[in-house]
Write a protein that holds these residues in place. Structure first.
Motif, PDB file in Angstrom:
ATOM      1  N   LYS A 152       1.937   5.073  -3.904  1.00 17.04           N
ATOM      2  CA  LYS A 152       1.824   6.166  -2.944  1.00 17.04           C
ATOM      3  C   LYS A 152       0.376   6.457  -2.561  1.00 17.04           C
ATOM      4  CE  LYS A 152       5.954   8.300  -4.873  1.00 17.04           C
ATOM      5  NZ  LYS A 152       6.474   9.469  -5.618  1.00 17.04           N
ATOM      6  N   ARG A 210       4.026   4.306   0.771  1.00 20.78           N
ATOM      7  CA  ARG A 210       5.233   4.954   1.276  1.00 20.78           C
ATOM      8  C   ARG A 210       5.066   5.321   2.749  1.00 20.78           C
ATOM      9  NH1 ARG A 210       8.576   9.864  -1.551  1.00 20.78           N
ATOM     10  NH2 ARG A 210       9.649  10.613   0.299  1.00 20.78           N
ATOM     11  N   HIS A 229      10.457   4.602  -0.188  1.00 20.08           N
ATOM     12  CA  HIS A 229      10.399   5.079  -1.575  1.00 20.08           C
ATOM     13  C   HIS A 229      11.228   6.362  -1.646  1.00 20.08           C
ATOM     14  CE1 HIS A 229       8.896   7.310  -5.053  1.00 20.08           C
ATOM     15  NE2 HIS A 229       8.534   6.149  -5.549  1.00 20.08           N
TER      16      HIS A 229
END
Length: 420
Positions: free
Chosen positions: A45, A69, A86
């Motif tokens: 992320k 993501r 995600h």
């Protein structure tokens, strides 16, 4: 919750996130320039922010690709940034995994691979083994997310079902040297578990995966079980020669972030106690525990005098029994709020440091001793909301969600309990 208490708790979260800022964390871990190419790969992320920080501080040749993501991308000049789904993988993630594998193929011992690894990479790098499909990996992830298993158990299974996890990306890069720079979202900061360790081997085996499947009653298709039982599922081990020249550095962690938050509190004369930076287990049980300690402080001034601040990190889990909307931080808070109902002077906050609690738009929420009563005034039963894993709805109704947006880092959950 009064605005000043909410602002204080928010400032603690901001301090914790700042302590894990990739722009600062990466500076002390820049490697020496190689004779050959420098290739950057990464997943998670915060991978785009890590890539931007690295290329801003790197002189000379640089190329690479990272995946993050959807909505978490930031512009980079020399490193391609891809986006994928995600917490459940998608076709974009499958394409990203193939691009990372291609990027590190055909390198020489004079080349350097810098792997930027952070939480979320497991879902962002689907690469099912031969004979299996993306749909199989999606089904695997859904089963793991609903199981309530801790991250170490889940990742032991993921590593058996991948062509990129469990050190396989680094093995593909051999004989190039691989330096992994890791932002840890794992309780205990084992870098081999972050994003299922695409460039880092560990000691987990297919037998460990099978034991986890049995212990947590995870139902997988028979084809997946057959693959795990086969010798083809074993990842390269820590003694494999392909890892001999590689290095691993944890550049940010929950412990460092909690310490930063504690310093903010103590600068204001509030005693801060870090309960743990590696808390695991069911989110609702962790909520009950934090509530019990806070109640003890309020009623008996033990184990600390007031004012006091309790801090904790790590990654709790939620075993799904209902069909509501939620995340582990809001589930923690709803459970804790029920344990503190009617008690004045206790203010709670919990949020994921990446800015997203599960799959909703919030990072977490705020709570106090009035939360459960306010829900009842609205005609809602907090016990039923918790039973249905519907904590997001609960905090949305009372207007106490915390929605900071993507933070650019990920050192897992941040929890703070202020006792006046």
């Amino acid at each position: 919750m009064r605005a000043d208490k909410r602002a204080f708790l928010t400032s603690l979260f901001e301090a914790a996130v700042a302590a894990a800022d990739p722009e600062k964390a990466i500076l002390d871990f820049l490697p020496e320039r190689p004779k050959g190419r420098t290739v950057v790969v990464g997943a998670g992320k915060g991978a785009a922010q890590l890539a931007r920080a690295f290329e801003r501080n790197w002189e000379g040749h640089l190329e690479g690709v990272v995946v993050t993501r959807y909505g978490y991308s930031v512009p980079c000049e020399r490193i391609k940034v891809l986006e994928a789904s995600h917490p459940v993988p998608d076709a974009a993630g499958l394409d990203a995994a193939e691009q990372l594998l291609k990027m590190v193929s055909g390198l020489t011992e004079d080349d350097l691979v810098v792997a930027l690894v952070c939480g979320g990479g497991s879902a962002l790098l689907p690469a099912p083994p031969d004979g299996m499909t993306l749909d199989d990996e999606i089904a695997l992830n859904r089963a793991l997310l609903a199981s309530g298993a801790p991250i170490a158990a889940m990742n032991s299974i993921r590593k058996c079902m991948s062509r990129i996890k469990g050190g396989r990306l680094a093995a593909r890069a051999a004989p190039a040297r691989v330096i992994s720079l890791v932002v840890s979202d794992i309780p205990g900061d084992d870098p081999a578990l972050v994003a299922s360790g695409p460039t880092i081997p560990d000691t987990a085996t297919p037998d460990d995966a099978l034991a986890a499947i049995k212990q947590y009653r995870i139902e997988l298709p028979e084809q997946a079980m057959d693959h795990i039982r086969s010798g083809r599922s074993a990842a390269p081990g820590v003694t494999d020669s392909v890892f001999a020249r590689n290095e691993v550095h944890v550049i940010a962690s929950a412990g460092r972030s909690l310490a930063a938050a504690a310093r903010v509190a103590e600068s204001l004369g509030i005693r801060a106690a870090i309960l743990s930076d590696a808390m695991e287990g069911e989110a609702r049980e962790a909520g009950r525990f934090h509530a019990a300690v806070a109640r003890e402080i309020v009623l008996r001034d033990q184990p600390f005098d007031r004012p006091a601040l309790l801090l904790s990190g790590g990654e709790t889990t939620v075993t799904l029994h209902g069909s509501g909307r939620g995340g582990r931080n809001t589930e923690f808070l709803l459970s804790a709020a029920m344990g503190l109902e009617g008690l004045d002077g206790v203010h709670l906050f919990a949020a994921d440091t990446d800015g997203i609690d599960g799959s909703e738009d919030n990072a977490g929420a705020f709570a106090d001793g009035t939360t459960a009563a306010r829900l009842r005034l609205m005609g809602e039963d907090p016990k039923m909301l918790l039973a249905n894993n519907d904590a997001y709805t609960a905090f949305s109704l009372v207007g106490d969600l915390f929605v900071p947006g993507p933070t650019g880092t990920n050192v897992n959950d941040f929890r703070a309990v202020l006792i006046e």
